[in-house]
Motif scaffolding. Sequence first.
Motif, PDB file in Angstrom:
ATOM      1  N   GLY A 341       0.785  -1.158   0.055  1.00 39.96           N
ATOM      2  CA  GLY A 341      -0.056   0.059  -0.081  1.00 39.96           C
ATOM      3  C   GLY A 341       0.806   1.224   0.056  1.00 39.96           C
ATOM      4  O   GLY A 341       2.053   1.227  -0.278  1.00 39.96           O
ATOM      5  N   PRO A 342       0.344   2.371   0.390  1.00 41.87           N
ATOM      6  CA  PRO A 342       0.832   3.698   0.464  1.00 41.87           C
ATOM      7  C   PRO A 342       2.256   3.879   0.777  1.00 41.87           C
ATOM      8  O   PRO A 342       3.206   4.755   0.786  1.00 41.87           O
ATOM      9  CB  PRO A 342      -0.022   4.595   0.669  1.00 41.87           C
ATOM     10  N   HIS A 343       2.434   3.112   2.187  1.00 39.73           N
ATOM     11  CA  HIS A 343       3.719   2.866   2.970  1.00 39.73           C
ATOM     12  C   HIS A 343       4.530   2.110   2.671  1.00 39.73           C
ATOM     13  O   HIS A 343       5.692   1.704   3.297  1.00 39.73           O
ATOM     14  CB  HIS A 343       3.121   3.032   4.353  1.00 39.73           C
ATOM     15  N   ALA A 344       4.378   1.182   1.585  1.00 37.46           N
ATOM     16  CA  ALA A 344       5.172   0.098   1.237  1.00 37.46           C
ATOM     17  C   ALA A 344       6.872   0.706   0.983  1.00 37.46           C
ATOM     18  O   ALA A 344       7.011   1.998   0.667  1.00 37.46           O
ATOM     19  CB  ALA A 344       4.851  -0.508  -0.138  1.00 37.46           C
ATOM     20  N   CYS A 345       7.692  -0.032   1.297  1.00 40.46           N
ATOM     21  CA  CYS A 345       9.159   0.507   1.301  1.00 40.46           C
ATOM     22  C   CYS A 345       9.657   1.160  -0.175  1.00 40.46           C
ATOM     23  O   CYS A 345       9.408   0.409  -0.960  1.00 40.46           O
ATOM     24  CB  CYS A 345       9.992  -0.461   1.943  1.00 40.46           C
ATOM     25  N   ILE A 346       9.919   2.614   0.071  1.00 43.32           N
ATOM     26  CA  ILE A 346      10.583   3.045  -1.141  1.00 43.32           C
ATOM     27  C   ILE A 346      11.626   2.546  -1.805  1.00 43.32           C
ATOM     28  O   ILE A 346      12.075   2.831  -3.113  1.00 43.32           O
ATOM     29  CB  ILE A 346      10.315   4.558  -1.027  1.00 43.32           C
ATOM     30  N   GLY A 347      12.544   2.240  -0.751  1.00 38.10           N
ATOM     31  CA  GLY A 347      13.936   1.557  -1.199  1.00 38.10           C
ATOM     32  C   GLY A 347      14.076   0.077  -1.427  1.00 38.10           C
ATOM     33  O   GLY A 347      15.069  -0.486  -1.416  1.00 38.10           O
ATOM     34  N   SER A 348      12.769  -0.720  -1.613  1.00 41.87           N
ATOM     35  CA  SER A 348      12.671  -2.096  -1.863  1.00 41.87           C
ATOM     36  C   SER A 348      13.563  -2.614  -2.843  1.00 41.87           C
ATOM     37  O   SER A 348      14.165  -3.452  -2.926  1.00 41.87           O
ATOM     38  CB  SER A 348      11.307  -2.676  -1.803  1.00 41.87           C
ATOM     39  N   ALA A 349      13.392  -1.993  -4.009  1.00 40.02           N
ATOM     40  CA  ALA A 349      14.350  -2.390  -5.140  1.00 40.02           C
ATOM     41  C   ALA A 349      15.670  -2.016  -5.092  1.00 40.02           C
ATOM     42  O   ALA A 349      16.577  -3.138  -5.281  1.00 40.02           O
ATOM     43  CB  ALA A 349      13.805  -1.390  -6.491  1.00 40.02           C
ATOM     44  N   LEU A 350      16.089  -1.167  -4.208  1.00 43.28           N
ATOM     45  CA  LEU A 350      17.639  -0.822  -4.055  1.00 43.28           C
ATOM     46  C   LEU A 350      18.010  -2.081  -2.992  1.00 43.28           C
ATOM     47  O   LEU A 350      19.194  -2.645  -3.465  1.00 43.28           O
ATOM     48  CB  LEU A 350      18.025   0.359  -3.379  1.00 43.28           C
ATOM     49  N   ALA A 351      17.172  -2.496  -1.985  1.00 40.08           N
ATOM     50  CA  ALA A 351      17.554  -3.317  -0.977  1.00 40.08           C
ATOM     51  C   ALA A 351      17.703  -4.583  -1.705  1.00 40.08           C
ATOM     52  O   ALA A 351      18.539  -5.336  -1.411  1.00 40.08           O
ATOM     53  CB  ALA A 351      16.500  -3.521   0.106  1.00 40.08           C
ATOM     54  N   ARG A 352      16.797  -4.900  -2.560  1.00 36.78           N
ATOM     55  CA  ARG A 352      16.914  -6.468  -3.342  1.00 36.78           C
ATOM     56  C   ARG A 352      18.112  -6.343  -4.146  1.00 36.78           C
ATOM     57  O   ARG A 352      18.868  -7.446  -4.225  1.00 36.78           O
ATOM     58  CB  ARG A 352      15.721  -6.456  -4.258  1.00 36.78           C
ATOM     59  N   LEU A 353      18.511  -5.295  -4.971  1.00 32.83           N
ATOM     60  CA  LEU A 353      19.763  -5.495  -5.620  1.00 32.83           C
ATOM     61  C   LEU A 353      20.892  -5.451  -4.949  1.00 32.83           C
ATOM     62  O   LEU A 353      21.996  -6.331  -5.315  1.00 32.83           O
ATOM     63  CB  LEU A 353      19.711  -3.953  -6.724  1.00 32.83           C
ATOM     64  N   GLU A 354      20.950  -4.711  -3.739  1.00 34.85           N
ATOM     65  CA  GLU A 354      22.420  -4.853  -2.873  1.00 34.85           C
ATOM     66  C   GLU A 354      22.258  -6.337  -2.365  1.00 34.85           C
ATOM     67  O   GLU A 354      23.248  -6.957  -2.192  1.00 34.85           O
ATOM     68  CB  GLU A 354      22.092  -3.965  -1.799  1.00 34.85           C
ATOM     69  N   GLY A 355      21.172  -6.869  -1.929  1.00 33.21           N
ATOM     70  CA  GLY A 355      21.349  -8.309  -1.443  1.00 33.21           C
ATOM     71  C   GLY A 355      21.639  -9.414  -2.586  1.00 33.21           C
ATOM     72  O   GLY A 355      22.558 -10.049  -2.264  1.00 33.21           O
ATOM     73  N   GLU A 356      21.046  -9.167  -3.745  1.00 35.71           N
ATOM     74  CA  GLU A 356      21.398 -10.155  -4.810  1.00 35.71           C
ATOM     75  C   GLU A 356      22.934 -10.121  -5.149  1.00 35.71           C
ATOM     76  O   GLU A 356      23.733 -11.063  -5.350  1.00 35.71           O
ATOM     77  CB  GLU A 356      20.742  -9.690  -6.120  1.00 35.71           C
ATOM     78  N   ILE A 357      23.542  -8.823  -5.396  1.00 38.87           N
ATOM     79  CA  ILE A 357      24.986  -8.523  -5.617  1.00 38.87           C
ATOM     80  C   ILE A 357      25.760  -9.152  -4.376  1.00 38.87           C
ATOM     81  O   ILE A 357      26.626  -9.682  -4.624  1.00 38.87           O
ATOM     82  CB  ILE A 357      25.135  -7.275  -5.933  1.00 38.87           C
ATOM     83  N   ALA A 358      25.450  -8.660  -3.142  1.00 36.86           N
ATOM     84  CA  ALA A 358      26.367  -9.180  -2.270  1.00 36.86           C
ATOM     85  C   ALA A 358      26.353 -10.584  -2.001  1.00 36.86           C
ATOM     86  O   ALA A 358      27.534 -11.295  -1.851  1.00 36.86           O
ATOM     87  CB  ALA A 358      25.958  -8.679  -0.697  1.00 36.86           C
ATOM     88  N   ILE A 359      25.216 -11.295  -2.041  1.00 39.18           N
ATOM     89  CA  ILE A 359      25.015 -12.797  -1.705  1.00 39.18           C
ATOM     90  C   ILE A 359      25.822 -13.496  -3.156  1.00 39.18           C
ATOM     91  O   ILE A 359      26.428 -14.480  -2.953  1.00 39.18           O
ATOM     92  CB  ILE A 359      23.733 -13.235  -1.629  1.00 39.18           C
ATOM     93  N   GLY A 360      25.388 -12.979  -4.235  1.00 35.03           N
ATOM     94  CA  GLY A 360      26.118 -13.607  -5.359  1.00 35.03           C
ATOM     95  C   GLY A 360      27.446 -13.603  -5.470  1.00 35.03           C
ATOM     96  O   GLY A 360      28.011 -14.480  -5.802  1.00 35.03           O
TER      97      GLY A 360
END
Length: 401
Positions: A341-360
Motif C-alpha cells: 500500500g501507500p507506505h510500502a518501502c520506497i527503497g525495496s528495489a535497491l535493497a533487493r539489488l544490494e542483497g542479490e549482488i552481495a550474496i552472489g
Amino acid sequence: MTIHEPPELFGADFIRDPYPTYAWLREHSPVHRFTLPQGMPAWLITRYQDVRPWLNDPRLGKDLERFLPPEALPSPSIRDVLTKNMLHSDPPAHTRLRRLAAKAFTARRVQSLRPRIEEITDELLDGMGPEGETDLIDTLGLLPITLIYELLGVPKRDWEAFRRWSVLGSDEQSTGSAEFETATEALKSYTRDLIADKRVRPGEDLLSDLMVVRDGGDGLSDDELLAMAFLLLLGGQETTISLIGVAVHHLLRNPDQLALLRAEPERLPAAIEEVLRFDGPAMNASMRFAVEDIEIAGTPIPAGGVVFLGLGSASHDPEVAPDGDRFDIRRPARHLAFGHGPHACIGSALARLEGEIAIGRLLDRYGELRLAVPEEELVWRPGMHFRGPAALPVRYRTASR
C-alpha cells in the motif's frame, strides 16, 4: 519448538526465533492484545488475510503527534526529524512527500547503481582475503553503509562519526535515552549543515537531487529534507545489513538450499525473495493507530489504539505459504517483507539489488563458507521492528579454480 500456552512477546526466546510464537498467535489469538514498555495497550495482527488489507486501510493512521500522548513522544529537539517524514505522516502530507521522493528513486536510477554496488562489494571481499574468519555484519555489512553515505553525499572523512551517530539513533532499545537523544541531535546538526552546504554546492548525489525535485511549483523544504535524509539513512542501512546477514545465515543452516543455489545461480533473485519471506528484516510494520473505533477479525480496537501489523507472521501464514516454516528458494514469492500500500518501502528495489549482488559475489568467491560459532551462540537484535543477527562470525575459503 511447540508452544502450548500464551507466549511471552519480545522475550529472549522470541528474539531468537519469533516464528513458533507467531504460529501460536495465528491459531489462538490472531489479534493479540499486549502491553508496550511505555505501559500502553497495543494489538498485534498476525494473519496474512488481516495484515495485508489493513496495510492499505486509511482507518489506521501513522501520525505520531496526533495519537501518542506527549510523554510517549520524542523530545521536542529531535521530534521533527523522527515524525515529519513519509513513515510517520498521513495524507495529504504523506502523499506529497512520497510523490516528491519517488522522483529521485526511479527504477532507472536504482539500476544505474549496479556497477557501483558491484565495485563496493568486490572491494570488501578483496579486503577479506582468500581465507579466514570474519563477522559478515561488520565486513559485508559495509556495503549498504558505504552506498547510502555516497548517495547522501556525506564526505568520507565524516563516515566514522556519521555511522556512530546513526547506529545509536536506530537502536530500538535506547530510544528515549540520553545517549539516543545526544546521538540523534548530533546527526541532525551535521545533516542540517550538509544540506546548507549542498544548497550552495550541489553534487551528484541523492540529497542534491532531492533539493531540486519539483511537482509543479512544489519542492521539499530544508526541514523536510532533513527528515527525509534521516529516514533514508536509517532505512537504507539497517534493513539491508539485516537482509545480507539473514540470507547468509539461512543458506548456511540449509546446506541443500545453498548447494542448489551454487548449482543454479540463476535462482538468486528467487532466493532473496525467500529470505525476505522466511525471515525478513522487519518483523512488524511501523506503529499505526486506529483513527476511529474499528474491528479487526472480530476484535474491537478503540480509537487511538496502537496497532502493529505482523509482516513476519503474515509471510509465514500457511494460507499463503504452505509449509511456511521451511526455507525453500524454489518457493513462488509471496510475502509482505516490504509492506504493502501507500507506505510500502520506497527503497525495496535497491535493497533487493544490494542483497542479490552481495550474496552472489560472496558465494562466487568463497567455495567454503560456514558459521564460526555454534548457532545457539548467535545474538539477535532485540526490538519490535528490526530483525537480524547482531553479528555473524563465519569462516571462509576461496573457491577452487
